[in-house]
Design a protein around this motif. Structure first.
Motif, PDB file in Angstrom:
ATOM      1  N   ARG A  75       0.830  -1.208   0.000  1.00 48.76           N
ATOM      2  CA  ARG A  75       0.000   0.000   0.000  1.00 48.76           C
ATOM      3  C   ARG A  75       0.862   1.255   0.000  1.00 48.76           C
ATOM      4  NH1 ARG A  75      -3.019  -3.420   3.406  1.00 48.76           N
ATOM      5  NH2 ARG A  75      -2.142  -2.488   5.301  1.00 48.76           N
ATOM      6  N   VAL A  76       1.946   1.237   0.764  1.00 49.00           N
ATOM      7  CA  VAL A  76       2.877   2.367   0.789  1.00 49.00           C
ATOM      8  C   VAL A  76       3.461   2.583  -0.601  1.00 49.00           C
ATOM      9  CG1 VAL A  76       5.096   3.176   1.675  1.00 49.00           C
ATOM     10  CG2 VAL A  76       3.432   2.162   3.240  1.00 49.00           C
ATOM     11  N   GLY A  77       3.817   1.489  -1.255  1.00 49.09           N
ATOM     12  CA  GLY A  77       4.386   1.582  -2.593  1.00 49.09           C
ATOM     13  C   GLY A  77       3.437   2.226  -3.584  1.00 49.09           C
ATOM     14  N   VAL A  78       2.161   1.878  -3.507  1.00 48.86           N
ATOM     15  CA  VAL A  78       1.160   2.495  -4.385  1.00 48.86           C
ATOM     16  C   VAL A  78       1.102   3.996  -4.122  1.00 48.86           C
ATOM     17  CG1 VAL A  78      -1.323   2.641  -4.873  1.00 48.86           C
ATOM     18  CG2 VAL A  78      -0.213   0.401  -4.691  1.00 48.86           C
ATOM     19  N   LEU A 101      12.394   9.497  -3.090  1.00 48.42           N
ATOM     20  CA  LEU A 101      11.228   8.632  -2.846  1.00 48.42           C
ATOM     21  C   LEU A 101      11.448   7.242  -3.444  1.00 48.42           C
ATOM     22  CD1 LEU A 101       8.225  11.033  -3.514  1.00 48.42           C
ATOM     23  CD2 LEU A 101       8.748   9.883  -1.365  1.00 48.42           C
ATOM     24  N   ARG A 102      11.939   7.220  -4.661  1.00 49.28           N
ATOM     25  CA  ARG A 102      12.165   5.926  -5.328  1.00 49.28           C
ATOM     26  C   ARG A 102      13.244   5.118  -4.620  1.00 49.28           C
ATOM     27  NH1 ARG A 102      11.527   7.935 -11.546  1.00 49.28           N
ATOM     28  NH2 ARG A 102       9.263   7.862 -11.548  1.00 49.28           N
ATOM     29  N   ASP A 103      14.290   5.795  -4.168  1.00 47.05           N
ATOM     30  CA  ASP A 103      15.352   5.102  -3.427  1.00 47.05           C
ATOM     31  C   ASP A 103      14.813   4.517  -2.125  1.00 47.05           C
ATOM     32  OD1 ASP A 103      17.162   5.700  -5.399  1.00 47.05           O
ATOM     33  OD2 ASP A 103      18.081   7.380  -4.306  1.00 47.05           O
ATOM     34  N   GLY A 104      13.966   5.297  -1.444  1.00 49.22           N
ATOM     35  CA  GLY A 104      13.359   4.811  -0.192  1.00 49.22           C
ATOM     36  C   GLY A 104      12.514   3.577  -0.434  1.00 49.22           C
ATOM     37  N   PHE A 105      11.729   3.613  -1.517  1.00 49.04           N
ATOM     38  CA  PHE A 105      10.894   2.456  -1.829  1.00 49.04           C
ATOM     39  C   PHE A 105      11.750   1.254  -2.216  1.00 49.04           C
ATOM     40  CE2 PHE A 105       7.977   0.031  -4.606  1.00 49.04           C
ATOM     41  CZ  PHE A 105       7.091  -0.340  -3.619  1.00 49.04           C
ATOM     42  N   ALA A 106      12.809   1.483  -2.958  1.00 53.05           N
ATOM     43  CA  ALA A 106      13.708   0.379  -3.328  1.00 53.05           C
ATOM     44  C   ALA A 106      14.327  -0.247  -2.077  1.00 53.05           C
ATOM     45  CB  ALA A 106      14.795   0.881  -4.273  1.00 53.05           C
ATOM     46  N   ARG A 107      14.668   0.594  -1.107  1.00 56.14           N
ATOM     47  CA  ARG A 107      15.227   0.080   0.157  1.00 56.14           C
ATOM     48  C   ARG A 107      14.195  -0.774   0.899  1.00 56.14           C
ATOM     49  NH1 ARG A 107      16.030   2.416   5.647  1.00 56.14           N
ATOM     50  NH2 ARG A 107      17.688   1.178   6.557  1.00 56.14           N
ATOM     51  N   ILE A 108      12.947  -0.310   0.915  1.00 56.19           N
ATOM     52  CA  ILE A 108      11.874  -1.088   1.556  1.00 56.19           C
ATOM     53  C   ILE A 108      11.735  -2.442   0.869  1.00 56.19           C
ATOM     54  CG2 ILE A 108       9.368  -1.204   1.880  1.00 56.19           C
ATOM     55  CD1 ILE A 108       9.449   1.847   2.360  1.00 56.19           C
ATOM     56  N   GLY A 113      12.532  -8.218   0.947  1.00 59.76           N
ATOM     57  CA  GLY A 113      13.095  -9.409   0.302  1.00 59.76           C
ATOM     58  C   GLY A 113      13.995 -10.174   1.250  1.00 59.76           C
ATOM     59  N   GLU A 114      14.789  -9.458   2.043  1.00 61.68           N
ATOM     60  CA  GLU A 114      15.658 -10.109   3.021  1.00 61.68           C
ATOM     61  C   GLU A 114      14.840 -10.832   4.089  1.00 61.68           C
ATOM     62  OE1 GLU A 114      18.255  -7.070   4.522  1.00 61.68           O
ATOM     63  OE2 GLU A 114      19.249  -6.807   2.583  1.00 61.68           O
ATOM     64  N   LEU A 115      13.719 -10.225   4.520  1.00 58.40           N
ATOM     65  CA  LEU A 115      12.852 -10.886   5.507  1.00 58.40           C
ATOM     66  C   LEU A 115      12.277 -12.176   4.942  1.00 58.40           C
ATOM     67  CD1 LEU A 115      10.845  -7.944   7.127  1.00 58.40           C
ATOM     68  CD2 LEU A 115      12.502  -9.428   8.242  1.00 58.40           C
ATOM     69  N   PHE A 116      11.805 -12.139   3.687  1.00 55.20           N
ATOM     70  CA  PHE A 116      11.265 -13.346   3.066  1.00 55.20           C
ATOM     71  C   PHE A 116      12.350 -14.410   2.924  1.00 55.20           C
ATOM     72  CE2 PHE A 116       7.559 -10.867   1.611  1.00 55.20           C
ATOM     73  CZ  PHE A 116       6.561 -11.773   1.910  1.00 55.20           C
ATOM     74  N   ASP A 117      13.544 -14.001   2.511  1.00 53.98           N
ATOM     75  CA  ASP A 117      14.650 -14.962   2.375  1.00 53.98           C
ATOM     76  C   ASP A 117      14.978 -15.597   3.715  1.00 53.98           C
ATOM     77  OD1 ASP A 117      14.783 -14.359  -0.287  1.00 53.98           O
ATOM     78  OD2 ASP A 117      16.543 -13.046  -0.106  1.00 53.98           O
ATOM     79  N   GLU A 118      15.000 -14.776   4.781  1.00 58.65           N
ATOM     80  CA  GLU A 118      15.300 -15.288   6.124  1.00 58.65           C
ATOM     81  C   GLU A 118      14.230 -16.273   6.569  1.00 58.65           C
ATOM     82  OE1 GLU A 118      15.311 -13.354  10.529  1.00 58.65           O
ATOM     83  OE2 GLU A 118      16.437 -12.261   8.981  1.00 58.65           O
TER      84      GLU A 118
END
Length: 125
Positions: A75-78, A101-108, A113-118
């Motif tokens: 939702r934040v990304g939208v 803004l785009r860099d912040g979203f890319a970081r999120i 992705g790291e959480l899902f991988d973990e």
């Protein structure tokens, strides 16, 4: 001297399973041992199931479970994309601010992705 001597559990029973029944038993045992090491040994699991007919396990998810976080971040990304689009049309925001803004979203996205991988590597164990 017998194998039964000096044992607290000296009664032995043998049970037969069809391949389908055994597959179900193994699957249930595997699911249980994912969240409880107490029944890791099959004998402990079988004894508990046969004598009490159920095993209650409370699964506690860590605070880093990515599933609910992913929905919120989506939702934040939208919203970020709408802001960036509006800003580009109205030219009331600098290109540097859009890039930020785009860099912040890319970081999120990367952190999620790291959480899902973990989580996936933890579930694979």
């Amino acid at each position: 001297m017998s194998w039964r001597d000096h044992r607290t559990r000296c009664i032995c029973k043998k049970i037969m399973f069809s391949p389908e029944e055994w597959e179900r038993v193994e699957r249930l045992h595997r699911q249980l041992t994912e969240s409880s090491v107490r029944y890791k040994q099959f004998g402990n699991y079988a004894r508990k199931m046969l004598s009490e007919r159920e095993i209650k396990v409370t699964v506690v998810r860590p605070l880093t479970d990515p599933t609910p976080i992913a929905k919120a971040i989506g939702r934040v990304g939208v919203n970020v994309n709408q802001i960036a689009h509006w800003a580009n049309e109205n030219e009331r925001i600098t290109p540097e601010q859009v890039a930020e803004l785009r860099d912040g979203f890319a970081r999120i996205e990367r952190l999620l992705g790291e959480l899902f991988d973990e989580r996936d590597s933890h579930e694979a164990k």
